[in-house]
Motif scaffolding. Structure first.
Motif, PDB file in Angstrom:
ATOM      1  N   THR A 136      44.621  36.182  34.023  1.00 35.11           N
ATOM      2  CA  THR A 136      43.296  36.410  34.779  1.00 35.11           C
ATOM      3  C   THR A 136      43.648  35.876  36.184  1.00 35.11           C
TER       4      THR A 136
ATOM      5  N   THR B  20      43.069  40.947  34.051  1.00 29.59           N
ATOM      6  CA  THR B  20      41.888  40.898  34.788  1.00 29.59           C
ATOM      7  C   THR B  20      42.162  40.703  36.140  1.00 29.59           C
ATOM      8  N   ASP B  21      41.562  40.938  36.984  1.00 33.94           N
ATOM      9  CA  ASP B  21      41.657  40.258  38.488  1.00 33.94           C
ATOM     10  C   ASP B  21      42.945  41.075  39.203  1.00 33.94           C
TER      11      ASP B  21
ATOM     12  N   LEU C 256      41.572  45.180  32.582  1.00 37.42           N
ATOM     13  CA  LEU C 256      40.088  45.209  32.846  1.00 37.42           C
ATOM     14  C   LEU C 256      39.653  45.258  34.297  1.00 37.42           C
ATOM     15  N   SER C 257      40.692  45.243  35.093  1.00 40.68           N
ATOM     16  CA  SER C 257      40.714  45.360  36.518  1.00 40.68           C
ATOM     17  C   SER C 257      41.670  46.452  37.089  1.00 40.68           C
TER      18      SER C 257
ATOM     19  N   GLN D 261      42.667  51.447  29.922  1.00 45.70           N
ATOM     20  CA  GLN D 261      41.579  50.368  29.950  1.00 45.70           C
ATOM     21  C   GLN D 261      40.538  50.304  28.604  1.00 45.70           C
TER      22      GLN D 261
ATOM     23  N   GLU E   7      31.769  44.683  26.342  1.00 48.67           N
ATOM     24  CA  GLU E   7      33.059  44.533  26.890  1.00 48.67           C
ATOM     25  C   GLU E   7      33.680  43.318  26.065  1.00 48.67           C
TER      26      GLU E   7
ATOM     27  N   VAL F  95      37.109  43.460  24.003  1.00 43.04           N
ATOM     28  CA  VAL F  95      38.192  42.496  24.201  1.00 43.04           C
ATOM     29  C   VAL F  95      38.484  41.686  23.134  1.00 43.04           C
TER      30      VAL F  95
ATOM     31  N   MET G 293      38.245  33.876  29.105  1.00 47.30           N
ATOM     32  CA  MET G 293      37.610  35.223  29.595  1.00 47.30           C
ATOM     33  C   MET G 293      36.519  35.015  30.411  1.00 47.30           C
TER      34      MET G 293
ATOM     35  N   ALA H 183      37.077  34.714  33.962  1.00 43.19           N
ATOM     36  CA  ALA H 183      37.758  35.731  34.684  1.00 43.19           C
ATOM     37  C   ALA H 183      36.733  36.343  35.522  1.00 43.19           C
TER      38      ALA H 183
END
Lengths: 251, 439
Positions: free
Chosen positions: B294, B323-324, B354-355, B383, B403, B407, B435, B438
């Motif tokens: 994250t 993420t991010d 996820l990003s 994704q 989501e 995940v 999570m 995140a």
């Protein structure tokens, strides 16, 4: 109280599929939609469920007066419409028990608490009716399921979520006769004044087990003929060839 | 801020820190002192990694400076009385590499000859025995400089020996906490499972205060002698500003098995190396990992499955969620010696993005010299599946919740192998927290 679809036009990309589609299903009734392949039956189901690949160009779909068009798929479901899919998706790692629980939790009203014991009691009772073994609850959604198990799982979800209207898209496809009977019994069991159902099917054989109040024939993106259960038998006997001949000009 | 002040001292990589470390260990066995001095020399000689080296491809090597970190000087006052994360037959708690408490080994196990001690204590009690195994294997997957630093600077860790035919039913546990600001830790884990024995070791690595920066250079050496079974669970949640090396080795002799699961939930930059070796006929090494990247975290994973004996099996599954602006790098190799006929070796890396700003690199590889083997590798980066998402939405589950379910569905493949419900629940809770934080 009814599911009222008014002049619905739907396209996939640039291609128009449903044209001025109209249908009213009063609560408490079971309607069957039959028709040749490629006539827009599954498009109707997916568009009503809010699938992002389907564009609604015109029309309304009123669930007890509430227009579903333009709503997100999850909001449509919570409004009371259930879709039993022709090809239910596999979702690895998400157990049936957690899945249905999440769907029920999403329906809790403010201040309501989720009762885990009540949930399992209800879940097991419905699984027994559908002759599903208990270990099903810990299996990942549809992963490695047989065709029959997938469809039973759809009916289980419908029974647990208690929608006010349900659309069953080709629920009979890929089922042997035993599975067909179990699924049909499940549907018949749910039938009652609290629910309106639309059964989409290509073949008449499902209608040996689920007796529709009204049968519609779909062709070229709209309903071209409606009648009683005898219409299904008529179609079975004569095939879809005559529908095409008779309505080609009209469509 | 931490309740414990920082220690003013030289950087962990400085000669002065090494001198201080050596001086702080009274009556160190001469052979160990010699080994440490050699390691220190090696560390000084080896150059810092560069991206041009295959073993550091794609890695942000500029993150690897340990200059700001000082030698951890744990002491009794740092002890925190915490319950072990699982019901266990014994637990060793370390604070800044100092054995600060825990739960004594079940006397029944001690009576059977199980040794479960802080490594420094084991070196005092059984110097020659520990010597036989200490630093028998390192992963050697690019971090040789840091392996040398680890060897020069380690002062404690876990020593676990299970005698022949002894089955340890409850897991044994260890907690390695970084406490002081900028503390540099070198926890070492040595597990020797003698013939036909079995044991599970659960190790938690974490920063006590998530707002502090720490440096951890941890190494583990799991040795399964013929017929033995070792399970190791590593749960890592260093603070976001920490730099961590986790250098793992698993060596499986004839008909033995080692099953390792690593959860990487924290750290700003994490380099995880894992080398599984099958050295005896029918050895079996399972290497599983779950990483949650994250923020701007970078998790750099290098693995090797070496088959040196026939009829061996190795299975690797590394799953990463990003993420991010996080980054992950997976580079794995299966190497099958020409003698290692009838090897079954698999390697899978799956990355879930996820990003749009996250980046996962994957470099799988095979090097097979035997002609009768079953080997495969696979990798996917993608994704959340749109059709699966629609299916969950169509049941009325809101997108955020759907989501989360998906995940966790992705995690499940690894979590379900934990073999301990308490531990799965603990790990699940940490994952949920991670999570939730995140973006």
């Amino acid at each position: 109280m009814s599911l009222e679809i008014k002049n619905l036009s739907v396209s996939i990309g640039e291609k128009p599929i449903l044209k001025d589609f109209c249908l009213t299903v009063p609560k408490g009734q079971v309607h069957a939609i039959m028709g040749p392949n490629g006539t827009g039956k599954s498009t109707l189901a997916k568009a009503l469920a809010g699938h992002p690949d389907y564009t609604v160009n015109a029309g309304e779909a009123l669930l007890d007066g509430q227009n579903l068009i333009g709503m997100e798929a999850d909001a449509i479901a919570r409004a009371g419409l259930f879709m039993a899919f022709q090809y239910p998706m596999e979702v690895p790692g998400v157990s049936i028990a957690n899945f249905i629980r999440a769907a029920l939790v999403a329906r809790l009203k403010e201040g309501e608490n989720f009762s885990a014991t009540g949930y399992y009691k209800d879940l097991y009772a419905k699984m027994d009716e559908l002759k599903m073994p208990r270990e099903f609850t810990s299996r990942a959604i549809n992963v490695g399921f047989s065709g029959g198990e997938k469809k039973r799982c759809e009916i289980l979800q419908m029974a647990m979520l208690k929608p006010s209207y349900a659309i069953l898209d080709e629920t009979d496809s890929g089922l042997d006769i035993d599975a067909l009977r179990i699924v049909a019994e499940g549907v018949e069991h749910m039938r009652g004044p609290e629910i309106g159902m639309v059964v989409i099917t290509h073949y008449q054989r499902l209608l040996n087990y689920i007796k529709p109040d009204v049968v519609h024939v779909m062709y070229g993106g709209r309903i071209v003929k409606s009648g009683g259960p005898e219409l299904a038998l008529d179609l079975e006997e004569r095939g879809y060839g005559w529908v095409e001949k008779e309505f080609e000009k009209v469509v | 801020m931490s309740d414990f002040p920082a220690v003013n001292s030289a950087s962990v990589v400085a000669e002065a820190a090494f001198a201080e470390h050596m001086a702080s260990w009274p009556r160190m066995p001469a052979w160990l002192a010699e080994a440490k001095r050699e390691a220190r020399k090696r560390f000084a000689e080896l150059t810092m990694p560069t991206r041009k080296q295959e073993a550091w491809r794609f890695a942000t090597v500029s993150n690897l400076s340990c200059d700001g970190f000082t030698l951890a000087r744990g002491e009794a006052s740092l002890a925190a009385s915490v319950e072990p994360v699982v019901t266990c037959g014994g637990c060793l708690d370390f604070a800044d590499d100092f054995h600060a408490g825990g739960k004594p080994l079940d006397p029944e196990l001690a009576e059977k000859g199980v040794i479960f001690l802080p490594l420094d204590a084991a070196l005092r009690a059984y110097p020659e025995f520990v010597r036989k195994y200490l630093f028998g294997h390192m992963p050697n997957l690019g971090s040789e400089k840091f392996e040398a630093l680890h060897m020069a600077m380690f002062r404690s860790g876990v020593f676990l020996y299970v005698p022949k035919n002894v089955e340890v039913t409850l897991p044994l546990a260890a907690l390695h906490e970084a406490v002081r600001p900028n503390a540099g830790l070198f926890p070492h884990t040595l597990v020797v499972a003698d013939e036909n024995s079995s044991v599970t070791l659960v190790e938690v690595f974490r920063s006590r205060d998530a707002n502090l920066a720490h440096f951890a250079c941890a190494a583990s050496d799991l040795v399964a002698l013929p017929g033995a079974r070792i399970s190791r669970r590593l749960i890592q949640s260093w603070s976001d500003s920490s730099l961590a090396f986790h250098l793992g080795s698993s060596t499986a002799d004839r008909d033995s098995s080692i099953d390792s699961i690593s959860l990487h939930l924290g750290g700003g930059h994490v380099r995880a190396e894992e080398h599984g070796r099958i050295v005896g006929r029918g050895g079996n090494v399972q290497m599983h990992s779950l990483a949650v990247a994250t923020g701007s975290r970078e998790i750099d994973q290098r693995t090797l499955q070496t088959h040196l004996a026939c009829d061996g099996k190795s299975d690797l599954l590394y799953k990463n969620v990003l993420t991010d602006k996080a980054r992950t790098i997976f580079a794995g190799l299966i190497r099958v010696d020409e003698l290692a006929q009838r090897t079954d070796a698999y390697q899978t890396n799956r990355n879930l993005l996820l990003s749009p700003d996250a980046e996962a690199s994957s470099l799988p590889g095979l090097e097979i010299l035997a002609n009768d083997v079953k080997c495969s590798h696979g990798m996917t980066t993608g994704q959340l599946d749109a059709d699966q998402m629609f299916y969950l939405l169509s049941r009325g589950i809101p997108r955020k919740e759907a989501e989360k379910l998906m995940v966790f569905g992705f995690f499940e493949e690894v979590l379900s192998r934990m073999g301990n419900e308490e531990l799965s629940a603990y790990a699940g809770g940490l994952l949920e927290k991670r999570m939730g934080a995140a973006g």
